[in-house]
Design a protein around this motif. Structure first.
Motif, PDB file in Angstrom:
ATOM      1  N   ARG A   1       0.816  -1.210   0.000  1.00 12.45           N
ATOM      2  CA  ARG A   1       0.000   0.000   0.000  1.00 12.45           C
ATOM      3  C   ARG A   1       0.850   1.260   0.000  1.00 12.45           C
ATOM      4  NH1 ARG A   1      -2.832  -1.053   4.818  1.00 12.45           N
ATOM      5  NH2 ARG A   1      -3.229  -3.152   4.307  1.00 12.45           N
ATOM      6  N   SER A   2       1.937   1.254   0.740  1.00 15.68           N
ATOM      7  CA  SER A   2       2.731   2.480   0.857  1.00 15.68           C
ATOM      8  C   SER A   2       3.336   2.872  -0.482  1.00 15.68           C
ATOM      9  CB  SER A   2       3.814   2.324   1.926  1.00 15.68           C
ATOM     10  OG  SER A   2       4.756   1.361   1.543  1.00 15.68           O
ATOM     11  N   SER A   3       3.782   1.919  -1.283  1.00 15.22           N
ATOM     12  CA  SER A   3       4.330   2.288  -2.592  1.00 15.22           C
ATOM     13  C   SER A   3       3.229   2.804  -3.511  1.00 15.22           C
ATOM     14  CB  SER A   3       5.052   1.098  -3.234  1.00 15.22           C
ATOM     15  OG  SER A   3       4.146   0.064  -3.525  1.00 15.22           O
ATOM     16  N   TRP A   4       2.071   2.215  -3.425  1.00 16.58           N
ATOM     17  CA  TRP A   4       0.950   2.658  -4.247  1.00 16.58           C
ATOM     18  C   TRP A   4       0.494   4.058  -3.814  1.00 16.58           C
ATOM     19  CZ3 TRP A   4      -4.346   3.401  -3.046  1.00 16.58           C
ATOM     20  CH2 TRP A   4      -5.194   3.487  -4.146  1.00 16.58           C
ATOM     21  N   LEU A   5       0.453   4.298  -2.515  1.00 15.36           N
ATOM     22  CA  LEU A   5       0.023   5.605  -2.012  1.00 15.36           C
ATOM     23  C   LEU A   5       1.010   6.712  -2.375  1.00 15.36           C
ATOM     24  CD1 LEU A   5      -1.434   4.692   1.487  1.00 15.36           C
ATOM     25  CD2 LEU A   5      -2.687   5.421  -0.542  1.00 15.36           C
ATOM     26  N   THR A   6       2.280   6.388  -2.501  1.00 11.70           N
ATOM     27  CA  THR A   6       3.273   7.372  -2.919  1.00 11.70           C
ATOM     28  C   THR A   6       2.941   7.876  -4.318  1.00 11.70           C
ATOM     29  OG1 THR A   6       4.952   6.292  -1.572  1.00 11.70           O
ATOM     30  CG2 THR A   6       5.737   7.762  -3.313  1.00 11.70           C
ATOM     31  N   TRP A   7       2.602   6.952  -5.200  1.00 13.27           N
ATOM     32  CA  TRP A   7       2.236   7.356  -6.559  1.00 13.27           C
ATOM     33  C   TRP A   7       0.945   8.162  -6.584  1.00 13.27           C
ATOM     34  CZ3 TRP A   7       5.177   7.555 -10.622  1.00 13.27           C
ATOM     35  CH2 TRP A   7       6.314   6.750 -10.675  1.00 13.27           C
ATOM     36  N   VAL A   8      -0.031   7.796  -5.790  1.00 15.25           N
ATOM     37  CA  VAL A   8      -1.294   8.538  -5.731  1.00 15.25           C
ATOM     38  C   VAL A   8      -1.046   9.958  -5.230  1.00 15.25           C
ATOM     39  CG1 VAL A   8      -3.531   8.687  -4.548  1.00 15.25           C
ATOM     40  CG2 VAL A   8      -2.747   6.497  -5.482  1.00 15.25           C
ATOM     41  N   ALA A   9      -0.221  10.091  -4.219  1.00 11.23           N
ATOM     42  CA  ALA A   9       0.090  11.422  -3.687  1.00 11.23           C
ATOM     43  C   ALA A   9       0.804  12.270  -4.731  1.00 11.23           C
ATOM     44  CB  ALA A   9       0.940  11.297  -2.429  1.00 11.23           C
ATOM     45  N   ALA A  10       1.747  11.664  -5.447  1.00 11.39           N
ATOM     46  CA  ALA A  10       2.470  12.412  -6.481  1.00 11.39           C
ATOM     47  C   ALA A  10       1.528  12.844  -7.596  1.00 11.39           C
ATOM     48  CB  ALA A  10       3.601  11.555  -7.043  1.00 11.39           C
ATOM     49  N   LEU A  11       0.654  11.957  -8.030  1.00  7.26           N
ATOM     50  CA  LEU A  11      -0.297  12.303  -9.094  1.00  7.26           C
ATOM     51  C   LEU A  11      -1.284  13.368  -8.639  1.00  7.26           C
ATOM     52  CD1 LEU A  11      -1.016   8.811 -10.683  1.00  7.26           C
ATOM     53  CD2 LEU A  11       0.265  10.718 -11.684  1.00  7.26           C
ATOM     54  N   THR A  12      -1.716  13.294  -7.396  1.00  4.04           N
ATOM     55  CA  THR A  12      -2.625  14.304  -6.859  1.00  4.04           C
ATOM     56  C   THR A  12      -1.949  15.678  -6.857  1.00  4.04           C
ATOM     57  OG1 THR A  12      -3.667  12.643  -5.451  1.00  4.04           O
ATOM     58  CG2 THR A  12      -4.038  14.939  -4.869  1.00  4.04           C
ATOM     59  N   GLY A  13      -0.705  15.723  -6.437  1.00  6.23           N
ATOM     60  CA  GLY A  13       0.037  16.990  -6.460  1.00  6.23           C
ATOM     61  C   GLY A  13       0.207  17.520  -7.874  1.00  6.23           C
TER      62      GLY A  13
ATOM     63  N   VAL B   1      -1.758  16.934 -10.503  1.00  9.34           N
ATOM     64  CA  VAL B   1      -3.066  17.411 -10.977  1.00  9.34           C
ATOM     65  C   VAL B   1      -3.374  18.767 -10.359  1.00  9.34           C
ATOM     66  CG1 VAL B   1      -5.560  16.971 -10.865  1.00  9.34           C
ATOM     67  CG2 VAL B   1      -4.004  15.129 -11.499  1.00  9.34           C
ATOM     68  N   GLY B   2      -3.073  18.937  -9.089  1.00 12.99           N
ATOM     69  CA  GLY B   2      -3.297  20.228  -8.434  1.00 12.99           C
ATOM     70  C   GLY B   2      -2.449  21.320  -9.049  1.00 12.99           C
ATOM     71  N   ALA B   3      -1.199  21.020  -9.361  1.00  6.81           N
ATOM     72  CA  ALA B   3      -0.315  22.022  -9.968  1.00  6.81           C
ATOM     73  C   ALA B   3      -0.802  22.388 -11.363  1.00  6.81           C
ATOM     74  CB  ALA B   3       1.111  21.481 -10.029  1.00  6.81           C
ATOM     75  N   ILE B   4      -1.194  21.409 -12.130  1.00  5.99           N
ATOM     76  CA  ILE B   4      -1.675  21.682 -13.489  1.00  5.99           C
ATOM     77  C   ILE B   4      -2.960  22.493 -13.444  1.00  5.99           C
ATOM     78  CG2 ILE B   4      -2.658  20.590 -15.559  1.00  5.99           C
ATOM     79  CD1 ILE B   4      -0.587  18.335 -15.150  1.00  5.99           C
ATOM     80  N   SER B   5      -3.890  22.138 -12.564  1.00  5.35           N
ATOM     81  CA  SER B   5      -5.140  22.901 -12.490  1.00  5.35           C
ATOM     82  C   SER B   5      -4.873  24.331 -12.019  1.00  5.35           C
ATOM     83  CB  SER B   5      -6.163  22.211 -11.597  1.00  5.35           C
ATOM     84  OG  SER B   5      -5.701  22.146 -10.271  1.00  5.35           O
ATOM     85  N   GLY B   6      -3.920  24.532 -11.115  1.00 10.57           N
ATOM     86  CA  GLY B   6      -3.560  25.887 -10.694  1.00 10.57           C
ATOM     87  C   GLY B   6      -2.950  26.680 -11.828  1.00 10.57           C
TER      88      GLY B   6
END
Length: 146
Positions: free
Chosen positions: A118-130, A132-137
């Motif tokens: 889970r921790s490796s998968w969550l690292t990727w989710v966190a990076a993708l979320t960041g 997406v947030g940067a692109i939308s900003g």
């Protein structure tokens, strides 16, 4: 076997075991009211004791089977079968069952493996979320200037 099936089967066995215990207590109370003592009371215990052992053994077998299957799905090694600290022989059948220490060890290794996955998968989710947030900003800034 999945967790829901395990829980349902264990709950059913626990209920049957509790009913068996209630029947025993009822018979003992009736016998004491009649003044029965000694060997007769031991006979009443002997009538109900084996069933209790069967219920306990079946619950123990279900937990062992569930944990073995889960560990095998995750490709985790089980404790050595000849290690008496982790395995014991069933009191009813000749099957090998995990001891309390064995159950704790297998559960610990399963939790550790699932956490690592889970921790490796969550690292990727966190990076993708960041990202997406940067692109939308960035899109918001660019569109506000036009």
């Amino acid at each position: 076997m999945n967790r829901i099936i395990l829980a349902a089967k264990v709950r059913s066995l626990q209920k049957a075991r509790a009913e068996n215990g209630q029947q025993l207590q009822k018979r003992l109370k009736e016998a004491r009211q009649r003044g029965v003592t000694g060997d007769d009371l031991q006979e009443i215990y002997a009538d109900y004791g084996p069933e209790d052992v069967l219920y306990e053994d079946e619950i123990h077998e279900l937990w062992t089977r569930y944990l073995r299957e889960k560990a095998e799905r995750l490709l985790l090694p089980l404790p050595p079968m000849d290690d008496e600290n982790y395995w014991e022989e069933s009191r009813v059948t000749s099957r090998r069952l995990l001891t309390r220490k064995g159950i704790d060890e297998v559960r610990r290794s399963i939790r550790r493996e699932l956490h690592e996955r889970r921790s490796s998968w969550l690292t990727w989710v966190a990076a993708l979320t960041g990202l997406v947030g940067a692109i939308s900003g960035l899109v918001a800034i660019i569109s506000s200037n036009f």
